[in-house]
Structures are given as structure tokens and as C-alpha cells.
Design an enzyme around this catalytic site. Structure first.
Site, PDB file in Angstrom:
ATOM      1  N   HIS A   1      -1.339 -41.702 -36.700  1.00  0.00           N
ATOM      2  CA  HIS A   1      -2.281 -41.861 -35.596  1.00  0.00           C
ATOM      3  C   HIS A   1      -1.753 -42.942 -34.643  1.00  0.00           C
ATOM      4  CE1 HIS A   1      -5.434 -39.347 -37.291  1.00  0.00           C
ATOM      5  NE2 HIS A   1      -5.371 -39.999 -38.431  1.00  0.00           N
TER       6      HIS A   1
ATOM      7  N   HIS B   1       0.748 -34.454 -38.500  1.00  0.00           N
ATOM      8  CA  HIS B   1       0.568 -34.275 -39.940  1.00  0.00           C
ATOM      9  C   HIS B   1       1.724 -33.450 -40.474  1.00  0.00           C
ATOM     10  CE1 HIS B   1      -0.666 -31.234 -43.016  1.00  0.00           C
ATOM     11  NE2 HIS B   1      -0.924 -32.332 -43.685  1.00  0.00           N
TER      12      HIS B   1
ATOM     13  N   HIS C   1       6.973 -26.788 -31.495  1.00  0.00           N
ATOM     14  CA  HIS C   1       6.973 -25.432 -32.048  1.00  0.00           C
ATOM     15  C   HIS C   1       8.382 -24.857 -32.168  1.00  0.00           C
ATOM     16  CE1 HIS C   1       2.763 -24.149 -32.630  1.00  0.00           C
ATOM     17  NE2 HIS C   1       2.506 -25.122 -31.777  1.00  0.00           N
TER      18      HIS C   1
END
Length: 308
Positions: A98, A108, A147
Site C-alpha cells: 500500500h 498484491h 498486464h
């Protein structure tokens, strides 16, 4: 356990991965991660590496755990009821980061292995893992980069994996009670054993090794951008969604609590500053509304062009 499952090799890889990720994050943050080794009375233990109130990371945890027990918790057998009652061993690295700057997304990653045993039967084993990105103020450049690294990490093992695991990530990191995604997704897989141990372990290593390449450039780009109280307030509000997902839907959190894992290590995934407000909605045309309109919708980021 048979020699087909090399638990020692998995353990060595995971502990090394934890060390490499922490070293890279310390180089970005300029601060040091605390090391907290712990034992689990029922069997096993782990090492938590954490930073709080860092220069860049408001809170970050990179945890290694290796735990075992006599009967798999219900969260681990929900999709494998045939394994209920078996003795088990689980190990993995799990992290949540965070950053303080609202322009830098939360990240994550998790890679893990389970082995379930029963006298007179071959062991059942499987891998799982993945990574996902949760922005507060979205940037196409960041989503496309993240991605594409995810896609490239699994591409050597079959062209079908990325579309399947990208969709699985979109489906899993979804707040059903809010009817909205947690973030822009990534890749997610579970029950991986197809093709044998060597292939499955190689996939897990490729995903684990890709995390720093996927996230570090984003964190470095965003950590020093200017922001004010408005951005911090929206970040705290959106962090509330992160809390809701982890406490209501996340199977890893449930497994950790049901298996009597170390509570401090499990809940380090929660952000340190968070807000909720009743039925709030962003004003149309604002940067906050853009998060909902453009980034909290499923999108094939790896194949898309960056929006100027």
C-alpha cells in the site's frame, strides 16, 4: 510424499523470492523491512517482512509461510471436497503493498503450493497464485504494462493460459456485494497440477519472478507525483473496498484464519488508513469518476493501446 513432489526445492525458491522482492522494495523506498519469524503451535511457521510508515510504502508486507495440519480447513476443500480430512502442508509467499501516494496503486501477489496426504493414497498436490493491481487514480500506461508482464510470464506455457487466468482474476477479485471489480486485475490460477510437477513449478516461478518487473516501474513512476487532501481522501475511501474484499471474499484470508495462522501476518494486507461513507458517488467528469468508468471494468489491457 513421493519424490515427484520436491518440497525442498519449492521452499528454497519461495524464501529466495521473498528476499529478492524485499531487496528491490527497500531500494525504492529507502527504508528497511522488519523481519518477524514466527512458529505455529499446530505445525510450521513463517517469516513476515513488513514496513510501516516508509518513505514510499505506507504499509507493505511480504510474507513466507510453511504450515501443516492434520485436516484441511473448509476453505481449502470447498472446491476439492474429496480431500476433506486429509493431512496437509502448505507453503507460499504472499504480499500486499500500500503506497502512500494515491497515484501509486496497491499491489498484491501470491504463489503457493498445497500437498494433501492420506495413508495408503498418493499425495494430492497443486499450485496456485497470481497478482493483481488496484489503482486509485488510473493510468493506461500502468495497466497495460502490468498486464503485458503477466501475459509474458505465462506465454511460454501455452497461449491459452493468459486469457483463462486473466478472466479468472477478473472473476475472483470482484466484490459481489458491490457489483464492482477490486481493481484492473492481472492473472489468477488455482488447482494447478496439469502437466506434472516440473511444469507447474516452472509456471509458478515465472509468475513469482515477474512481479518485480510488473510493479516496480509503476511504483517508481508514481511515487513522487504531487497530490493533496482530495486525493488522499479518495484513496482512503477506495481502500475500504480492499478491506471489504479481503475480509468477506478472500479465500487466502479465510484459510489463514481457519488454520490458526499468524493473525498479524494475515491482516497486514489491510491498509493503515481507510474511510467509509454512506452511498457516496463521484461527480461525473472528475478524475475519481474516471476510475469507475474506465478502470473498474473488465478490459483486455495487454492487447490495448495506451490512451493519451
Amino acid at each position: 510424499m513421493t519424490n515427484l513432489v520436491d518440497v525442498a526445492a519449492v521452499r528454497d525458491y519461495l524464501t529466495g523470492l521473498q528476499d529478492r522482492i524485499v531487496a528491490r522494495l527497500e531500494a525504492i523506498d529507502g527504508g528497511s523491512f522488519r523481519r518477524d519469524a514466527w512458529d505455529r503451535p499446530e505445525g510450521g511457521g513463517g517469516v513476515s517482512r513488513l514496513i510501516e510508515e516508509g518513505n514510499v510504502l505506507e504499509r507493505g508486507g511480504v510474507n513466507f509461510s510453511e504450515v501443516r495440519g492434520t485436516a484441511l480447513p473448509s476453505s481449502a476443500t470447498a472446491h476439492r471436497p474429496d480431500l476433506a480430512g486429509r493431512a496437509w502442508q502448505a507453503m507460499g509467499v504472499s504480499l500486499v503493498l500500500h503506497p502512500r501516494n494515491p497515484h501509486a496503486p496497491t499491489a498484491h501477489m501470491n504463489v503457493r503450493m498445497f500437498v494433501a496426504t492420506r495413508e495408503g493414497a498418493d499425495p494430492a498436490w497443486w499450485f496456485g497464485g497470481g497478482m493483481d493491481l488496484t489503482p486509485y487514480y488510473g493510468y493506461d500506461e500502468d495497466a497495460v504494462h502490468f498486464h503485458r508482464i503477466c501475459r509474458d510470464a505465462v506465454a511460454p506455457f501455452g497461449a491459452d493460459l493468459h486469457p483463462r487466468w486473466k478472466k479468472a482474476c477478473d472473476d475472483y477479485f470482484y466484490l459481489k456485494h458491490r457489483r464492482e471489480p477490486r481493481g484492473v486485475g492481472g492473472v489468477f490460477f488455482d488447482d494447478l497440477s496439469e502437466g506434472g510437477f516440473d511444469r507447474s513449478f516452472a509456471i509458478v516461478r515465472s509468475v513469482g519472478d515477474a512481479f518485480v518487473r510488473a510493479y516496480a516501474p509503476i511504483l517508481e513512476r508514481r511515487k513522487d507525483l504531487a497530490y493533496g487532501e482530495r486525493e488522499r481522501d479518495f484513496q482512503a475511501y477506495r481502500r475500504g473496498r480492499y478491506v471489504e474484499f479481503n475480509l468477506v471474499w478472500d479465500r487466502g484470508t479465510l484459510f489463514g484464519l481457519q488454520s490458526n495462522g499468524r493473525t498479524e501476518a494475515i491482516l497486514i494486507s489491510l491498509p493503515p488508513v481507510v474511510k467509509w461513507r454512506y452511498d457516496w458517488r463521484p461527480a461525473p467528469g472528475t478524475p475519481e469518476a474516471r476510475l469507475y468508468d474506465r478502470y473498474l471494468v473488465p478490459r483486455d489491457w495487454a492487447d490495448g493501446a495506451v490512451d493519451a
